[in-house]
Design an enzyme around this catalytic site. Structure first.
Site, short mmCIF file in Angstrom:
data_model
loop_
_atom_site.label_atom_id
_atom_site.label_comp_id
_atom_site.label_asym_id
_atom_site.label_seq_id
_atom_site.Cartn_x
_atom_site.Cartn_y
_atom_site.Cartn_z
N THR A 169 2.02 1.46 2.42
CA THR A 169 1.98 2.75 2.05
C THR A 169 2.33 2.98 0.63
O THR A 169 2.08 3.70 -0.30
CB THR A 169 2.82 3.84 2.89
OG1 THR A 169 2.43 3.84 4.26
CG2 THR A 169 2.82 5.21 2.62
N ASN A 189 -8.46 0.63 10.61
CA ASN A 189 -7.35 0.66 11.54
C ASN A 189 -7.66 0.98 13.05
O ASN A 189 -7.23 0.51 14.11
CB ASN A 189 -6.03 1.11 11.10
CG ASN A 189 -6.22 2.38 10.54
OD1 ASN A 189 -6.88 2.73 9.64
ND2 ASN A 189 -5.32 3.37 11.18
N GLN A 222 -5.71 -4.04 7.38
CA GLN A 222 -6.15 -4.42 8.54
C GLN A 222 -7.22 -5.75 8.45
O GLN A 222 -7.76 -6.28 9.46
CB GLN A 222 -6.86 -3.45 9.13
CG GLN A 222 -5.83 -2.17 9.75
CD GLN A 222 -5.15 -2.56 10.87
OE1 GLN A 222 -5.21 -3.64 11.46
NE2 GLN A 222 -4.02 -1.79 11.25
N SER A 236 0.30 -5.44 4.29
CA SER A 236 1.52 -5.00 5.07
C SER A 236 1.88 -6.29 6.12
O SER A 236 1.25 -6.51 6.72
CB SER A 236 1.42 -3.53 5.76
OG SER A 236 2.49 -3.35 6.30
N GLY A 237 3.23 -6.44 5.71
CA GLY A 237 3.86 -7.55 6.55
C GLY A 237 3.76 -7.31 8.06
O GLY A 237 3.36 -8.41 8.69
N CYS A 283 -0.10 6.85 12.73
CA CYS A 283 0.32 7.67 11.86
C CYS A 283 -0.13 9.06 11.99
O CYS A 283 0.35 9.66 11.46
CB CYS A 283 -0.18 7.03 10.61
SG CYS A 283 0.14 5.18 10.51
C1 LIG Z 1 -0.62 0.48 9.05
C2 LIG Z 1 -1.39 0.56 8.05
C3 LIG Z 1 -1.10 0.99 6.63
C4 LIG Z 1 0.26 1.43 6.31
O1 LIG Z 1 1.04 0.29 6.26
P1 LIG Z 1 2.82 0.28 6.00
O2 LIG Z 1 3.20 -0.93 5.52
O3 LIG Z 1 3.29 0.71 7.45
O4 LIG Z 1 3.06 1.37 5.11
C5 LIG Z 1 -1.92 1.24 5.70
N1 LIG Z 1 -3.43 1.26 6.04
C6 LIG Z 1 -3.91 0.70 7.08
C7 LIG Z 1 -5.25 0.45 7.13
C8 LIG Z 1 -2.97 0.42 8.20
O5 LIG Z 1 -3.28 0.04 9.35
#
Ligand SMILES: *Cc1c(COP(=O)(O)O)cnc(C)c1O
Length: 396
Positions: free
Chosen positions: A73, A153, A183, A203-204, A329
């Site tokens: 994010t 996602n 993703q 994102s980790g 989310c």
């Molecule tokens: C989970 C997700 C995010 C956000 O990632 P965070 O590290 O939790 O902020 C952004 N984009 C996609 C496609 C996601 O699946």
């Protein structure tokens, strides 16, 4: 009690080997990587190793463009606001994205709209696919930014971001391209080197590292206004003392993702396909929402007609099966998924759509259990549905 975790697009289990790598940096190696003594050089070196691992994971020849952040994010906010603040002007106020992006992109666009930016949200067809010509036709000399996710996602649809980026620049060479790669990471090989993508986020916690760490790739020579101002960390592009243990974790998770790529593409896919085929065969009211011709191997989004999604989740929860409706989310609101609406999923199955997402930790036993229990739950709920006539007509 069973624990069949089929919500890996929301978050993943941390790999034990990742935890092992982090531990020394949580315990003895706590020095601030910006300090001037040997132990600090050790933590600084660990961060640079992670940067190399992440660069290799993203198919880059050099680690130079990798910036560590607190999450994807933050990476998306940094890229989008950073481009707009750097390049926006009275004559350059147009930004484009898709209707199926994650809220971390859509919310920033909506915020910019309030500040006077002109936004275009391009749709998808009934399979969840983008029409590239339609997308490119929205680009004008005024356009400064195009954001397109690599993989969705909710449905797993993969978008041809390399091609989109290069075609977009043929129309307007000044346009910047941001790709939300969250993703995609760990699900198929990524190759950013030599492409026209300017920014890419991961994102980790979506690929077996902890929550609270992410990265943003920025192409060489591309300027943006930093989001976090303060010290000179990360080349002054992201201030704040680096979170060494989590960054080390991200690097290790990237390395493990590369090692497990073949397994992902064959075994995870086999289990997902086994699950999907059996559920669609067992239930006449099950309709596949993950219909894109290109899609990730771990995700199956299925709509159960005339059944309420929240009830399905509660009943599955009682059996130790964990999945989700829409994205984590957006849940908390009862609005149906914006992704499935963009795809024009009929209302009869929109509210009963469930996303099942696997990982390399998903076992055959777990999938067999889910194949047995999901139809039982749907048949039980069908008996309580106010849509008896419709369900009976389908043989439920
Ligand atoms: C989970 C997700 C995010 C956000 O990632 P965070 O590290 O939790 O902020 C952004 N984009 C996609 C496609 C996601 O699946």
């Amino acid at each position: 009690m069973k624990n069949v975790y089929l919500d890996n697009n929301a978050t993943t289990r941390i790999d034990d080997r990742v935890v092992e790598k982090m531990l020394p940096y949580l315990k003895e190696n706590y020095a601030n990587p910006s300090s001037m003594y040997d132990t600090a050089h050790l933590t600084a070196k660990a961060i640079e190793k992670a940067r190399e691992q992440v660069a290799e994971f993203l198919g880059l020849n050099s680690p130079k463009g990798i910036i560590f952040t607190s999450c994807a994010t933050e990476s998306a906010n940094t890229a989008i606001k950073g481009v707009v603040n750097q390049y926006g002007s009275e004559s350059k106020k147009h930004i484009i994205t898709t209707q199926v992006e994650h809220p971390c992109v859509l919310s920033v666009y909506e915020n910019l709209e309030k500040k006077g930016y002109r936004t275009t949200y391009v749709g998808v067809n009934e399979n969840g696919e983008l029409n590239i010509d339609n997308l490119l036709s929205k680009i004008t000399p005024e356009t400064i930014l195009l954001s397109v996710m690599h993989a969705n996602n909710e449905t797993g649809a993969i978008y041809p971001v390399y091609e989109i980026a290069s075609e977009a620049k043929k129309i307007n060479k000044d346009i910047k391209v941001f790709v939300d790669g969250v993703q995609a990471a760990g699900k198929f090989p990524i190759k950013l080197e030599g492409t026209d993508i300017d920014f890419y986020s991961i994102s980790g916690h979506k690929f077996h590292a902890p929550k609270g760490v992410g990265a943003l790739y920025v192409k060489k020579g591309v300027l943006f206004e930093p989001f976090m101002l303060g010290g000179h960390q990360e080349g002054s592009l992201r201030a704040g003392t680096q979170n060494t243990p989590y960054i080390v974790a991200l690097g290790e998770a990237a390395k493990l993702a590369m090692e497990n790529m073949d397994y992902e593409l064959t075994e995870v896919k086999r289990l997902r396909d086994k699950f999907e085929t059996n559920i669609l065969k067992a239930l006449p009211n099950a309709k596949l929402n993950s219909k894109s011709s290109e899609r990730v191997v771990n995700t199956s989004n299925i709509g159960f007609e005339y059944i309420e999604g929240e009830l399905i989740l509660l009943y599955l929860n009682d059996l130790g099966i964990y999945a989700s409706s829409g994205s984590a989310c957006t849940s908390g609101s009862l609005d149906p998924s914006h992704v499935l609406r963009a795809q024009k999923v009929p209302f009869t199955s929109l509210h009963g759509s469930i996303r099942f997402s696997l990982s390399r930790f998903t076992t055959e036993d777990e999938i067999d259990y889910a194949i047995e229990k999901v139809p039982e739950v749907i048949r039980k709920l069908a008996k309580m549905s106010p849509f008896q006539a419709e369900l009976n007509a389908m043989g439920l």
